[in-house]
Design a protein around this motif. Structure first.
Motif, PDB file in Angstrom:
ATOM      1  N   GLN A  74       3.002 -17.287  16.177  1.00 41.72           N
ATOM      2  CA  GLN A  74       3.994 -17.650  15.173  1.00 41.72           C
ATOM      3  C   GLN A  74       3.996 -16.708  13.971  1.00 41.72           C
ATOM      4  OE1 GLN A  74       6.187 -20.164  15.806  1.00 41.72           O
ATOM      5  NE2 GLN A  74       5.132 -20.205  17.779  1.00 41.72           N
ATOM      6  N   CYS A  75       3.115 -15.728  13.965  1.00 40.54           N
ATOM      7  CA  CYS A  75       3.035 -14.796  12.829  1.00 40.54           C
ATOM      8  C   CYS A  75       4.147 -13.754  12.931  1.00 40.54           C
ATOM      9  CB  CYS A  75       1.669 -14.116  12.783  1.00 40.54           C
ATOM     10  SG  CYS A  75       0.317 -15.252  12.399  1.00 40.54           S
ATOM     11  N   ASN A  76       4.793 -13.492  11.802  1.00 39.70           N
ATOM     12  CA  ASN A  76       5.897 -12.541  11.764  1.00 39.70           C
ATOM     13  C   ASN A  76       5.470 -11.191  11.209  1.00 39.70           C
ATOM     14  OD1 ASN A  76       8.809 -11.904  11.952  1.00 39.70           O
ATOM     15  ND2 ASN A  76       8.681 -11.802   9.718  1.00 39.70           N
ATOM     16  N   THR A  77       4.384 -11.164  10.442  1.00 40.37           N
ATOM     17  CA  THR A  77       3.867  -9.916   9.885  1.00 40.37           C
ATOM     18  C   THR A  77       2.410  -9.767  10.288  1.00 40.37           C
ATOM     19  OG1 THR A  77       5.376  -9.967   7.987  1.00 40.37           O
ATOM     20  CG2 THR A  77       3.393  -8.634   7.767  1.00 40.37           C
ATOM     21  N   TRP A  78       2.072  -8.592  10.809  1.00 40.49           N
ATOM     22  CA  TRP A  78       0.710  -8.296  11.241  1.00 40.49           C
ATOM     23  C   TRP A  78       0.188  -7.100  10.457  1.00 40.49           C
ATOM     24  CZ3 TRP A  78      -1.663 -10.489  15.856  1.00 40.49           C
ATOM     25  CH2 TRP A  78      -0.897 -11.498  16.445  1.00 40.49           C
ATOM     26  N   VAL A  79      -0.988  -7.271   9.865  1.00 38.43           N
ATOM     27  CA  VAL A  79      -1.661  -6.179   9.168  1.00 38.43           C
ATOM     28  C   VAL A  79      -3.017  -6.019   9.840  1.00 38.43           C
ATOM     29  CG1 VAL A  79      -2.491  -5.294   6.964  1.00 38.43           C
ATOM     30  CG2 VAL A  79      -0.480  -6.791   7.021  1.00 38.43           C
ATOM     31  N   SER A  80      -3.161  -4.970  10.621  1.00 46.68           N
ATOM     32  CA  SER A  80      -4.377  -4.810  11.417  1.00 46.68           C
ATOM     33  C   SER A  80      -5.201  -3.639  10.911  1.00 46.68           C
ATOM     34  CB  SER A  80      -4.035  -4.600  12.895  1.00 46.68           C
ATOM     35  OG  SER A  80      -5.221  -4.492  13.651  1.00 46.68           O
ATOM     36  N   PHE A  81      -6.367  -3.948  10.373  1.00 49.89           N
ATOM     37  CA  PHE A  81      -7.357  -2.929  10.044  1.00 49.89           C
ATOM     38  C   PHE A  81      -8.111  -2.589  11.340  1.00 49.89           C
ATOM     39  CE2 PHE A  81      -6.270  -4.881   6.086  1.00 49.89           C
ATOM     40  CZ  PHE A  81      -6.393  -3.899   5.136  1.00 49.89           C
ATOM     41  N   ARG A  82      -9.172  -1.832  11.220  1.00 45.98           N
ATOM     42  CA  ARG A  82      -9.871  -1.335  12.404  1.00 45.98           C
ATOM     43  C   ARG A  82     -10.476  -2.477  13.221  1.00 45.98           C
ATOM     44  NH1 ARG A  82     -15.198   0.844  13.595  1.00 45.98           N
ATOM     45  NH2 ARG A  82     -15.048   2.557  15.100  1.00 45.98           N
ATOM     46  N   LEU A  83     -10.163  -2.497  14.505  1.00 46.11           N
ATOM     47  CA  LEU A  83     -10.747  -3.404  15.487  1.00 46.11           C
ATOM     48  C   LEU A  83     -11.145  -2.583  16.699  1.00 46.11           C
ATOM     49  CD1 LEU A  83      -8.274  -6.433  15.417  1.00 46.11           C
ATOM     50  CD2 LEU A  83     -10.688  -6.544  14.799  1.00 46.11           C
ATOM     51  N   THR A  84     -12.304  -2.843  17.259  1.00 47.65           N
ATOM     52  CA  THR A  84     -12.772  -2.056  18.404  1.00 47.65           C
ATOM     53  C   THR A  84     -12.930  -2.874  19.677  1.00 47.65           C
ATOM     54  OG1 THR A  84     -15.069  -2.400  17.697  1.00 47.65           O
ATOM     55  CG2 THR A  84     -13.967  -0.396  16.931  1.00 47.65           C
ATOM     56  N   SER A  85     -12.951  -4.200  19.563  1.00 46.49           N
ATOM     57  CA  SER A  85     -13.133  -5.036  20.745  1.00 46.49           C
ATOM     58  C   SER A  85     -11.884  -4.993  21.624  1.00 46.49           C
ATOM     59  CB  SER A  85     -13.430  -6.481  20.327  1.00 46.49           C
ATOM     60  OG  SER A  85     -13.351  -7.354  21.431  1.00 46.49           O
ATOM     61  N   GLU A  86     -12.074  -4.722  22.890  1.00 45.11           N
ATOM     62  CA  GLU A  86     -10.955  -4.700  23.826  1.00 45.11           C
ATOM     63  C   GLU A  86     -10.283  -6.065  23.895  1.00 45.11           C
ATOM     64  OE1 GLU A  86      -9.403  -2.494  25.630  1.00 45.11           O
ATOM     65  OE2 GLU A  86     -10.589  -0.775  24.969  1.00 45.11           O
ATOM     66  N   LEU A 127      -8.818   3.594  13.151  1.00 47.79           N
ATOM     67  CA  LEU A 127      -8.390   3.603  11.746  1.00 47.79           C
ATOM     68  C   LEU A 127      -9.570   3.792  10.813  1.00 47.79           C
ATOM     69  CD1 LEU A 127      -5.846   0.632  11.746  1.00 47.79           C
ATOM     70  CD2 LEU A 127      -5.304   3.065  11.481  1.00 47.79           C
ATOM     71  N   PRO A 128      -9.430   4.638   9.775  1.00 51.29           N
ATOM     72  CA  PRO A 128     -10.498   4.736   8.771  1.00 51.29           C
ATOM     73  C   PRO A 128     -10.520   3.496   7.895  1.00 51.29           C
ATOM     74  CG  PRO A 128      -8.645   6.137   8.174  1.00 51.29           C
ATOM     75  CD  PRO A 128      -8.331   5.574   9.522  1.00 51.29           C
ATOM     76  N   GLY A 144       0.840  -1.190   0.000  1.00 53.01           N
ATOM     77  CA  GLY A 144       0.000   0.000   0.000  1.00 53.01           C
ATOM     78  C   GLY A 144       0.873   1.237   0.000  1.00 53.01           C
ATOM     79  N   THR A 145       0.294   2.357   0.417  1.00 52.24           N
ATOM     80  CA  THR A 145       1.023   3.617   0.501  1.00 52.24           C
ATOM     81  C   THR A 145       0.948   4.150   1.920  1.00 52.24           C
ATOM     82  OG1 THR A 145      -0.955   4.823  -0.213  1.00 52.24           O
ATOM     83  CG2 THR A 145       0.631   4.224  -1.914  1.00 52.24           C
ATOM     84  N   GLU A 146       2.066   4.709   2.408  1.00 49.11           N
ATOM     85  CA  GLU A 146       2.098   5.299   3.731  1.00 49.11           C
ATOM     86  C   GLU A 146       1.131   6.474   3.761  1.00 49.11           C
ATOM     87  OE1 GLU A 146       2.975   7.264   7.305  1.00 49.11           O
ATOM     88  OE2 GLU A 146       3.415   8.186   5.368  1.00 49.11           O
ATOM     89  N   TYR A 147       0.273   6.529   4.785  1.00 49.84           N
ATOM     90  CA  TYR A 147      -0.896   7.412   4.713  1.00 49.84           C
ATOM     91  C   TYR A 147      -0.543   8.889   4.795  1.00 49.84           C
ATOM     92  CZ  TYR A 147      -1.240   8.867   9.628  1.00 49.84           C
ATOM     93  OH  TYR A 147      -1.022   9.457  10.846  1.00 49.84           O
ATOM     94  N   LYS A 148       0.623   9.259   5.329  1.00 54.90           N
ATOM     95  CA  LYS A 148       0.984  10.671   5.433  1.00 54.90           C
ATOM     96  C   LYS A 148       1.766  11.149   4.224  1.00 54.90           C
ATOM     97  CE  LYS A 148       1.075  11.135  10.471  1.00 54.90           C
ATOM     98  NZ  LYS A 148       1.912  11.439  11.662  1.00 54.90           N
ATOM     99  N   THR A 149       2.771  10.372   3.827  1.00 49.52           N
ATOM    100  CA  THR A 149       3.655  10.805   2.742  1.00 49.52           C
ATOM    101  C   THR A 149       3.220  10.315   1.376  1.00 49.52           C
ATOM    102  OG1 THR A 149       5.099   8.871   2.993  1.00 49.52           O
ATOM    103  CG2 THR A 149       5.573  10.787   4.375  1.00 49.52           C
ATOM    104  N   GLY A 150       2.431   9.256   1.324  1.00 51.00           N
ATOM    105  CA  GLY A 150       2.059   8.673   0.039  1.00 51.00           C
ATOM    106  C   GLY A 150       3.132   7.790  -0.553  1.00 51.00           C
ATOM    107  N   ASN A 151       4.221   7.541   0.177  1.00 51.15           N
ATOM    108  CA  ASN A 151       5.287   6.672  -0.319  1.00 51.15           C
ATOM    109  C   ASN A 151       4.797   5.228  -0.369  1.00 51.15           C
ATOM    110  OD1 ASN A 151       7.162   8.783  -0.516  1.00 51.15           O
ATOM    111  ND2 ASN A 151       7.776   8.543   1.628  1.00 51.15           N
ATOM    112  N   SER A 152       5.249   4.503  -1.385  1.00 51.31           N
ATOM    113  CA  SER A 152       4.890   3.089  -1.510  1.00 51.31           C
ATOM    114  C   SER A 152       5.582   2.275  -0.432  1.00 51.31           C
ATOM    115  CB  SER A 152       5.291   2.564  -2.894  1.00 51.31           C
ATOM    116  OG  SER A 152       4.556   3.213  -3.913  1.00 51.31           O
TER     117      SER A 152
END
Length: 592
Positions: free
Chosen positions: A500-512, A536-537, A130-138
């Motif tokens: 065991q996961c090495n990469t985490w991509v977390s979209f919006r979650l609200t549950s504590e 997160l939007p 994706g793109t970094e949300y502030k700079t737009g860098n890939s």
């Protein structure tokens, strides 16, 4: 400036107003929480992440001084942040144990420096996240950095998980030697491998991959333009059937193991609801009847002495219940004759009931073939060969031509999903580890809606037993397997798998509860990063782990075409009439 164990405090001159700084590439906000600054360190630049800002003396700053405050030049605004690493020779090195010199100046990052820090350890990698949300860098990454260990994609429904997953899979699928297996719970990913969104709108549903590189299998009956496939129950093997039937450890598991090992020697007679060794006279039953115990005992002894003659085809699944009942209940009485002991029969009767319930379940029979049938090798009833054939059919072999296999699991009932998919993963793990390292093609297994089946399942003793996917998560990497887990509820997924996961991509979650799981399982998730997840939007995610140098908020990459997971078209309620079948509102209904 103040330095305290990786915590940095910067003085911001009053005439800067704590808002913007100008440089040769334009102006940059310098007081934004979460933003980055570089601190001059001579041959290297220290990178600082802003965590807060404040007035140093609130009473003084608000006191009327007729401009004297600005004349004395005393800095009254402070920026607080954490040192996250440094830039040297065009490379970013994550490290919070070093310190910049006291009194050094700080500057906003240039575009090149932002790309070095936020673009990931492999900014020229072939996979764009994706793109970094502030700079737009890939934000890009390399294949090994992304796939050598497992990936977790988390987020509430409708936040962009499926679209992000499809976008990455489309890039991977275009590589000539890729091997991707997708457990598609809702039947949505077939659309993502069509030519393009514009082609679909014109009625062209051609696959984006070359002929033979894509396969779509529906577990169950024919649907969505794909051939249906029912899983033969005997192909699941001992481990798979144990997971499907959940026997207790002490009494039921030995009886079930005996039944599975001797299944190939018996014939099933549907009319009599019994099994035989000769194919003519059924003597094995599962109802603890009193007559015929001597004949049944003779047949069981033949099987125990390995004297049985293999049949020509696999029997009905009901034969398992007859073998279980007779192998455990037959015993001599006090008169010295053989009888079916009711007490011993009671120990295995719950297992027999489970077998009956599954055999009679129409929804299970739609996805699992319980009727038996001919073997894959004519004249040889070999459960191991049947299991390897099923694994090759679903997960591929060294001779498989396809690069992407979408396994459509939409017809699998949700209540049976942990059992059916758990059985398949049990079988896969057994075959994978038995073949050994270097004997399996590198494979990415995508597990959609993982909370439905990657969770502890009570065994027959009402305890939580370890499942095969936990071993796949812990040891599969050494056998060329990478897992891609996508889930709305990480709190319902096995903690062993998540750890065991090495990469985490977390979209919006609200549950504590879900956020706590991320904090405990992900070593890169500090309190500040986790607190950002709830706000997160849509289509934005925080990427953490080995794929990026530091936790990075991205706008997820778009897929073209998108999977069939769009929101309901409730705007059509106000159109006054049902939209035509080929309109943009309904064109996906008949998509193949």
């Amino acid at each position: 400036m103040q330095i305290d164990a990786g915590q940095i405090t910067l003085n911001l001159l009053d005439h800067h107003r704590g808002q913007m700084a100008s440089h040769y590439q334009g102006v940059t906000p310098v007081g934004e929480v979460g933003g980055l600054l570089v601190i001059d360190g001579g041959y290297r630049l220290f990178v600082m992440k802003i965590s807060g800002l404040n007035f140093s003396e609130p009473k003084e700053i608000h006191r009327p001084t007729n401009g004297k405050q600005s004349e004395n030049g005393q800095p009254l605004r402070h920026l607080h942040g954490t040192l996250i690493g440094w830039i040297e020779a065009g490379q970013f090195v994550p490290d919070n144990l070093v310190s910049p010199p006291l009194g050094a100046e700080a500057f906003p990052l240039t575009a090149n420096e932002s790309q070095i820090v936020l673009g990931g350890p492999e900014p020229n990698g072939p996979i764009k996240l994706g793109t970094e949300y502030k700079t737009g860098n890939s934000v890009k990454t390399g294949l090994n950095r992304l796939l050598a260990q497992h990936i977790a994609v988390l987020g509430s429904s409708g936040q962009g998980k499926s679209c992000f997953t499809a976008a990455v899979l489309q890039q991977l699928a275009d590589m000539p030697n890729s091997r991707i297996v997708i457990f598609d719970i809702n039947g949505e990913y077939d659309r993502a491998f069509r030519k393009s969104e514009s082609a679909i709108s014109e009625g062209d549903f051609t696959c984006r991959l070359s002929e033979g590189a894509y396969q779509h299998t529906v577990i169950g009956e024919d649907a969505d333009g794909a051939q249906g496939y029912r899983i033969p129950y005997y192909a699941l093997g001992r481990q798979g059937l144990n997971r499907l039937l959940l026997p207790s450890e002490k009494t039921q598991r030995p009886a079930l193991s005996f039944a599975i090992d001797n299944l190939k020697y018996v014939h099933w007679h549907q009319a009599e609801q019994g099994a035989s060794l000769d194919g003519q006279n059924p003597v094995l039953f599962d109802d603890c009847r009193q007559n015929g115990a001597t004949d049944a005992n003779h047949a069981i002894n033949i099987l125990r002495e390995r004297q049985g003659q293999a049949a020509q085809s696999w029997p009905h699944m009901s034969a398992l219940s007859a073998l279980v009942a007779e192998s455990h209940s037959l015993a001599p009485n006090n008169r010295g004759t053989i009888e079916r002991n009711g007490f011993q029969y009671g120990n295995v009767s719950p297992l027999i009931t489970r077998i009956h319930r599954l055999v009679e379940d129409e929804m299970l029979r739609a996805v699992v073939d319980v009727s038996g049938g001919p073997p894959v090798k004519v004249g040889n009833l070999d459960m191991r060969a049947e299991g390897e054939h099923l694994v090759d059919r679903i997960f591929g072999s060294v001779n498989t031509q396809w690069r992407v296999h979408v396994v459509n699991l939409r017809q699998v009932p949700q209540d049976l999903m942990p059992l059916v998919l758990g059985s398949m993963l049990e079988l896969y793990s057994q075959v994978l580890f038995r073949r050994g390292q270097g004997k399996n093609p590198a494979t990415l297994l995508v597990l959609e809606e993982a909370h439905h089946y990657l969770r502890p399942v009570p065994d027959g003793d009402s305890g939580s037993s370890s499942l095969a996917y936990e071993r796949l998560a812990k040891e599969g990497r050494k056998f060329g397997l990478a897992l891609w887990l996508s889930t709305q509820r990480p709190s319902e997924v096995s903690p062993t798998v998540l750890s065991q996961c090495n990469t985490w991509v977390s979209f919006r979650l609200t549950s504590e509860q879900d956020l706590r799981v991320i904090s405990s399982a992900c070593e890169w998730a500090d309190k500040r990063e986790v607190s950002r997840i709830a706000g997160l939007p849509r289509q934005h995610a925080i990427v953490m782990g080995g794929t990026v140098a530091l936790p990075t908020c991205i706008r997820a990459q778009n897929s073209d075409p998108t999977p069939k997971s769009e929101d309901g078209r409730f705007d059509s309620w106000n159109l006054g009439e049902e939209p035509p079948i080929n309109s943009p509102l309904t064109k996906n209904k008949n998509l193949i």
